[in-house]
Every structure is written in C-alpha cells, then in structure tokens.
Design an enzyme around this catalytic site. Structure first.
Site, mmCIF file in Angstrom:
data_model
loop_
_atom_site.group_PDB
_atom_site.id
_atom_site.type_symbol
_atom_site.label_atom_id
_atom_site.label_comp_id
_atom_site.label_asym_id
_atom_site.label_seq_id
_atom_site.Cartn_x
_atom_site.Cartn_y
_atom_site.Cartn_z
ATOM 1 N N CYS A 174 -5.164 51.880 13.609
ATOM 2 C CA CYS A 174 -4.224 51.185 14.501
ATOM 3 C C CYS A 174 -5.008 50.736 15.727
ATOM 4 O O CYS A 174 -5.870 51.465 16.229
ATOM 5 C CB CYS A 174 -3.090 52.118 14.901
ATOM 6 S SG CYS A 174 -2.004 51.429 16.168
ATOM 7 N N THR A 175 -4.677 49.545 16.215
ATOM 8 C CA THR A 175 -5.406 48.957 17.340
ATOM 9 C C THR A 175 -5.444 49.844 18.588
ATOM 10 O O THR A 175 -6.386 49.774 19.364
ATOM 11 C CB THR A 175 -4.715 47.645 17.750
ATOM 12 O OG1 THR A 175 -3.307 47.893 17.877
ATOM 13 C CG2 THR A 175 -4.952 46.561 16.740
ATOM 14 N N HIS A 176 -4.391 50.652 18.791
ATOM 15 C CA HIS A 176 -4.293 51.434 20.029
ATOM 16 C C HIS A 176 -5.151 52.700 20.007
ATOM 17 O O HIS A 176 -5.422 53.273 21.057
ATOM 18 C CB HIS A 176 -2.848 51.858 20.275
ATOM 19 C CG HIS A 176 -1.945 50.741 20.706
ATOM 20 N ND1 HIS A 176 -1.749 49.611 19.954
ATOM 21 C CD2 HIS A 176 -1.194 50.585 21.832
ATOM 22 C CE1 HIS A 176 -0.900 48.811 20.582
ATOM 23 N NE2 HIS A 176 -0.549 49.382 21.720
ATOM 24 N N CYS A 211 -4.552 43.097 14.017
ATOM 25 C CA CYS A 211 -3.473 44.089 13.991
ATOM 26 C C CYS A 211 -3.474 44.731 12.605
ATOM 27 O O CYS A 211 -3.412 44.017 11.598
ATOM 28 C CB CYS A 211 -2.157 43.374 14.242
ATOM 29 S SG CYS A 211 -0.696 44.408 14.123
ATOM 30 N N ASN A 212 -3.542 46.051 12.565
ATOM 31 C CA ASN A 212 -3.566 46.738 11.261
ATOM 32 C C ASN A 212 -2.279 46.480 10.492
ATOM 33 O O ASN A 212 -2.306 46.161 9.303
ATOM 34 C CB ASN A 212 -3.733 48.241 11.469
ATOM 35 C CG ASN A 212 -5.093 48.585 12.022
ATOM 36 O OD1 ASN A 212 -5.959 49.032 11.300
ATOM 37 N ND2 ASN A 212 -5.316 48.369 13.304
ATOM 38 N N ASP A 228 -2.695 39.631 17.494
ATOM 39 C CA ASP A 228 -2.152 40.999 17.376
ATOM 40 C C ASP A 228 -0.681 40.960 17.774
ATOM 41 O O ASP A 228 -0.214 40.001 18.389
ATOM 42 C CB ASP A 228 -2.924 41.963 18.297
ATOM 43 C CG ASP A 228 -2.362 43.375 18.246
ATOM 44 O OD1 ASP A 228 -2.120 43.890 17.132
ATOM 45 O OD2 ASP A 228 -2.115 43.973 19.307
ATOM 46 N N SER A 229 0.017 42.038 17.461
ATOM 47 C CA SER A 229 1.423 42.147 17.862
ATOM 48 C C SER A 229 1.548 42.224 19.394
ATOM 49 O O SER A 229 2.617 41.948 19.928
ATOM 50 C CB SER A 229 2.034 43.388 17.225
ATOM 51 O OG SER A 229 1.282 44.533 17.573
ATOM 52 N N GLU A 249 -0.305 52.773 25.888
ATOM 53 C CA GLU A 249 0.134 51.696 26.791
ATOM 54 C C GLU A 249 0.498 52.232 28.180
ATOM 55 O O GLU A 249 0.488 51.498 29.157
ATOM 56 C CB GLU A 249 1.312 50.933 26.178
ATOM 57 C CG GLU A 249 0.863 50.125 24.985
ATOM 58 C CD GLU A 249 1.904 49.158 24.462
ATOM 59 O OE1 GLU A 249 2.938 48.962 25.111
ATOM 60 O OE2 GLU A 249 1.651 48.590 23.389
ATOM 61 N N TYR A 279 5.190 45.857 15.799
ATOM 62 C CA TYR A 279 5.292 45.470 14.393
ATOM 63 C C TYR A 279 5.371 46.716 13.496
ATOM 64 O O TYR A 279 5.867 46.669 12.391
ATOM 65 C CB TYR A 279 4.062 44.664 13.968
ATOM 66 C CG TYR A 279 4.031 43.214 14.383
ATOM 67 C CD1 TYR A 279 4.932 42.680 15.301
ATOM 68 C CD2 TYR A 279 3.071 42.364 13.833
ATOM 69 C CE1 TYR A 279 4.868 41.340 15.658
ATOM 70 C CE2 TYR A 279 3.010 41.020 14.184
ATOM 71 C CZ TYR A 279 3.905 40.509 15.105
ATOM 72 O OH TYR A 279 3.840 39.180 15.450
HETATM 73 N N1 DGL Z 1 -1.126 46.473 16.546
HETATM 74 C C1 DGL Z 1 -0.419 47.468 15.760
HETATM 75 C C2 DGL Z 1 -1.364 47.998 14.674
HETATM 76 O O1 DGL Z 1 -2.572 47.937 14.774
HETATM 77 C C3 DGL Z 1 0.093 48.604 16.621
HETATM 78 C C4 DGL Z 1 1.248 48.214 17.537
HETATM 79 C C5 DGL Z 1 2.484 47.764 16.789
HETATM 80 O O2 DGL Z 1 3.141 48.588 16.126
HETATM 81 O O3 DGL Z 1 2.789 46.578 16.859
HETATM 82 O O4 DGL Z 1 -0.902 48.502 13.675
#
Ligand code: DGL
Length: 268
Positions: free
Chosen positions: A185-187, A73-74, A10-11, A152, A42
C-alpha cells in the site's frame, strides 16, 4: 530523447511515496501527479468502481500529454488491464508486478507476507502476481486499514503507531513466519520504522522503489527516456482539497509542496 512528462496516478497523496522514488531514480524526467482526493479511499471500494475511477484518472493524465502512465496505487493497480486497454498504445505500469517480483527475490525460501488495503487483499492481486513468479511460494496476507489514516495524521512513530503495527503484524508474523514482508500500500513506507519493530527480523519489500526501477527499464525499452539538459518539473493535480494535499502530501513526498502549485481538476 522524449521530454514529455510521466503521468503518475493515485487515489490521493499516498502515491507520492512512489513519486518520491521516481523523482530520485529519474532526475532528468518531469512528472504530472494526479491524486483523486475527492474519491479517496479506494481501498474500501468495489473493484468495478475502482476500475471506473482509474480509467477516468488515467485519461485525464493523457490529456496532459504524458508519455507513460504509472498507476502508483496498489488498489487501483488491480485495474491495470482496463487502464491499458483504454490508453493503448501508451505504456502503462502498476505497482503490483514490480512489488511481487521484488518479494519473490527477497524470500528465496518462499514464505512471503503481504500487507495492504482490504480491496487489494480481497482480490488477491499480490498472491496471483507472486505465484506467477514463484509458483511454490507460500503467501499470507493481512489488511491493515488503520495504517492509512494514521499515516495521513503524521502518526508515523511513537506508541500509537507501534501498538497498531503490533496488533496487525503480531498475528500475521506468528502465522506466516515470513522471510519477506511486502508493503502493498502506498502509505506503508512512511510507517517503515514501526512496521520493522513490530515484524522483527524480516526483509521489508517496498513496491515504490521497485516500481521506479521498472519505470526506468520501460523508458529505456520503449526509447522514451527524457535524458537531456532540462531541469525536472513536477505538476500536481487533485480532485478536491488542494491545501490539504499540499500539507499532508509532504509526509509522503518527503519535501514541501507549495499549496499554490496544486491544481484542482474535475474528472467527470
Ligand atoms: N493508494 C491506496 C493503495 O495503495 C491506499 C489508499 C486508498 O485506500 O485509497 O492501496
């Protein structure tokens, strides 16, 4: 039986929501998680840049002898074809396909709303993936950039999180009248409660759970399952700030991460 670990990328720390679902679903598998914390986020970067980062990170996981790579990561899942080409014949799986599949199933009448980062929304990855499975679906999208920093910060409940959720989801739900809302999105899974309050009566679809199911199916299909007697192990790699990763990562993984267990790596 194949006891090599599964690589998860993931990012940053958000992909730990996918890792959490994987650990629960596959208690006999071990994992190496890589968070590219030096280059996070990302979601605001160009597709070309994200593709370059995703290929570098995936190669770093292959150097750790993983048997499969999960792009958790999406935003980076948009780069799946490039990662697959770089790692072939190693199996690679992203979160977009499983999430789209679950959304199409959850909205039989075909009205689906997707919330994600700006990068994921702009490239229309979920719209294409849902239409590939449900060509008649009406798909609506909204970017929710503030969700990443508040998650976060641990601001997952309370008036600030709810006000932000209402600001994003009020107009989207009024326009889309969705049956399913895809958390792209992961968050976002850690904000599930306020998202539910703001979105009202709609099925929430979480790509973390559906990705874990897809990984389990792919392990069986490729005969790569690690079902054995060994206990599950998890290694954590980051490209910057291991202490912050350990501290903030707990929000997403749902269990403590010992700071001393997070290794700093260089992808260049
Ligand atoms: N992990 C990213 C996603 O799922 C979210 C955080 C980022 O923007 O890097 O899209």
């Amino acid at each position: 039986m194949n006891n090599r670990p599964i690589g998860v990328f993931d990012s940053g720390m958000g992909g730990l929501t996918v890792m959490r679902a994987l650990m629960r679903r596959l208690p006999y598998e071990s994992f190496v998680y890589l968070g590219d914390t030096a280059r996070l986020p990302y979601g605001t970067k160009s597709r070309e840049t994200v593709e370059r980062y995703a290929v570098q990170a995936s190669r770093a996981l292959v150097a750790r002898d993983v048997k499969m790579v999960v792009v958790a990561c999406n935003t980076a899942s948009v780069s799946l074809p490039a990662v697959e080409a770089a790692l072939a014949p190693l199996p690679v799986i992203g979160v977009i396909g499983p999430g789209a599949e679950a959304a199409a199933k959850a909205a039989p009448s075909g009205r689906i709303a997707v919330i994600a980062t700006e990068g994921t929304v702009n490239c229309g990855a979920y719209v294409h993936a849902i239409h590939a499975r449900a060509p008649k679906a009406a798909v609506f999208q909204a970017a929710c950039p503030l969700f990443v920093p508040i998650a976060e910060e641990g601001l997952t409940q309370g008036p600030i999180a709810l006000a932000i959720a209402e600001r994003y989801l009020g107009p989207l739900v009024a326009r889309a009248k969705p049956n399913a809302l895809l958390l792209g999105c992961t968050h976002y899974p850690v904000l599930r409660d306020v998202i539910r309050q703001a979105a009202g009566d709609v099925a929430l679809v979480d790509s973390a759970e559906t990705t874990a199911q897809a990984v389990a199916a792919l392990l069986e299909e490729k005969d790569l399952s690690g079902r054995g007697t060994r206990a599950q192990t998890c290694a954590f790699l980051v490209t910057d700030a291991p202490d912050r990763f350990a501290r903030v990562g707990e929000i997403f993984l749902g269990q403590p991460i010992a700071a001393g267990k997070v290794e700093l790596v260089d992808l260049q």
